[in-house]
Design an enzyme around this catalytic site. Structure first.
Site, short mmCIF file in Angstrom:
data_model
loop_
_atom_site.label_atom_id
_atom_site.label_comp_id
_atom_site.label_asym_id
_atom_site.label_seq_id
_atom_site.Cartn_x
_atom_site.Cartn_y
_atom_site.Cartn_z
N LYS A 35 -9.86 7.73 2.19
CA LYS A 35 -10.28 6.36 1.88
C LYS A 35 -11.74 6.14 2.25
O LYS A 35 -12.35 5.18 1.79
CB LYS A 35 -9.38 5.35 2.60
CG LYS A 35 -7.99 5.23 2.01
CD LYS A 35 -7.18 4.14 2.69
CE LYS A 35 -5.81 3.96 2.07
NZ LYS A 35 -4.89 5.09 2.33
N CYS B 181 0.80 -1.22 0.00
CA CYS B 181 0.00 0.00 0.00
C CYS B 181 0.84 1.27 0.00
O CYS B 181 0.30 2.36 -0.14
CB CYS B 181 -0.94 0.00 1.20
SG CYS B 181 -1.89 -1.52 1.33
N HIS C 275 -9.83 1.81 -0.29
CA HIS C 275 -8.38 1.61 -0.22
C HIS C 275 -7.90 1.12 -1.59
O HIS C 275 -8.14 -0.01 -1.98
CB HIS C 275 -8.05 0.60 0.86
CG HIS C 275 -6.58 0.50 1.18
ND1 HIS C 275 -5.60 1.03 0.36
CD2 HIS C 275 -5.93 -0.09 2.22
CE1 HIS C 275 -4.42 0.77 0.88
NE2 HIS C 275 -4.59 0.11 2.01
#
Length: 413
Positions: free
Chosen positions: A335, A163, A340
């Site tokens: 988010k 991420c 996400h």
């Protein structure tokens, strides 16, 4: 080695709340989100049923029909976001291609291709597998195709750090210009992983929200959060050496002034419970800002809406800013609107941070209702806030313990 200034001169974005930067920004400020029931596959037996899918995306705005058939969805998103950023910046034709680089990341790569071609080989045999399978699955294909289309002959890399992937792409691109290896870079990330196998995998490692109400699914910093909602899309920034941008009369959004990167070295999915690694990355980036008033600083948090991340990120911010100043900064997680976006999250949130700084408006954490005493910073709940800003930071904390943070500040002539 020379140390040069780096500025932002172009932005591009595709995600669940907008297929370009103006649409995304307007919807974010209006408090809208892009979360709904998954439409891509049969949800029978899936405990998580919501995602933030890109809607009404038209790849023909950016490529020929034949290219659409050859490109995985994540590559299409990468090309679209990069095209938007290049078009806005106007840099093409003003720079030696060998001084233009491309750092474009993906955390997972061509997941749709992997799923589709595996189904083909199982049902129809190996001869029916597409000759484009490998080039579509490659995590570096987005970077490669963007570089080909825009003649970026400088350094071209794709970081895979979960991420934090596209935050690291932007940070390393910044360093490339800072130290004189390039005069400009296109940097960003793309992801399209809303597939049965990735959804099931995230469910079974207890990462996804099981909520069925789209308004109460991705709720960063809310006490009732229970996991993240997967998103998809891409974002891109044109980074440019200040004197080069100034000489050609480019519109400059702001200065990219700091970058931090660390590793928790703790656990493959869980963050360091003390927030040390994340706090150190934020502090490294913050050092580039110089003197600042914490009341004029915005942080676009990683803010995944998982119980552990949001708690630990709050601790990390307190470590980096100090307990007193941490309560003065504004911290929102977008988010709640975009979901996400995995490897594309950092780049998307960097674009949002640039827009917040340039426009003096902080986008809200949408869906927030129930305060959590362990997430007690100013999370700008539900409504955008107009406020003069001097700096904006974007944080990313990825599986594997990968931490990244980038800092932007107003341009001082």
């Amino acid at each position: 080695m020379c140390m040069r200034r780096v500025v932002v001169t172009g932005l591009g974005a595709v995600n669940a709340v907008g297929n370009d930067v103006p649409a995304m920004w307007a919807n974010l400020l209006a408090g809208k989100h892009g979360i709904a029931r998954i439409t891509r596959f049969d949800l029978t037996d899936f405990k998580a049923t919501l995602a933030a899918e890109v809607k009404d995306f038209n790849p023909l705005l950016y490529m020929e029909r034949s290219e659409v058939r050859r490109h995985d969805l994540y590559i299409q998103y990468a090309i679209a976001a990069a095209d938007q950023a290049f078009a806005e910046s106007g840099i093409e034709g003003t720079i030696d291609p060998k001084r233009m680089g491309c750092y474009f990341s993906s955390g997972i790569g061509g997941m749709n291709t992997m799923v589709e071609e595996q189904q083909k080989i199982m049902s129809k045999g190996p001869r029916r597998v597409s000759p484009y399978t490998i080039t579509n699955m490659m995590g570096n294909a987005g970077a490669g195709f963007v570089a080909i289309k825009h003649h970026c002959k400088g350094s071209c890399l794709s970081m895979a750090s979960a991420c934090a992937s596209s935050t690291h792409a932007i940070g390393e691109a910044y360093r490339n210009i800072l130290h004189g290896y390039a005069d400009a870079m296109v940097a960003g990330g793309a992801e399209a992983a809303i597939t049965p196998v990735s959804t099931a995998g995230f469910i079974n490692c207890q990462a996804l929200s099981s909520a069925t109400d789209p308004d109460r699914a991705s709720i960063p910093f809310d006490k009732e959060r229970d996991g993240f909602v997967m998103g998809e899309g891409a974002a891109a920034l044109i980074l440019e050496e200040y004197e080069h941008a100034k000489a050609r009369g480019a519109h400059i959004y702001c200065e990219l002034c700091g970058y931090g990167t660390t590793c928790d070295a703790h656990h493959i999915t869980a963050p360091d419970p003390e927030g040390e690694g994340g706090g150190d990355a934020i502090a490294q980036a913050l050092a580039g800002v110089g003197e600042y008033d914490p009341a004029r600083v915005y942080v676009n948090a990683h803010g995944t809406s998982t119980p552990m991340n949001d708690k630990i990120e709050t601790l990390a911010l307190k470590r980096a800013f100090g307990q007193e100043d941490a309560y003065k900064i504004m911290v929102s997680s977008t988010k709640g609107a975009t979901g996400h976006m995995l490897g594309a999250a950092g780049a998307t949130e960097a674009v949002i941070s640039v827009l917040a700084l340039a426009n003096g408006v902080v986008p809200p954490t949408v869906g927030y209702q129930v305060p959590d005493p362990e997430c007690d910073l100013d999370v700008v709940p539900n409504q955008a806030r107009e406020v003069p800003l001097d700096a904006a930071l974007s944080t990313s904390l990825g599986f594997g313990g990968h931490n990244g943070c980038i800092a932007f500040k107003k341009l001082a002539e």
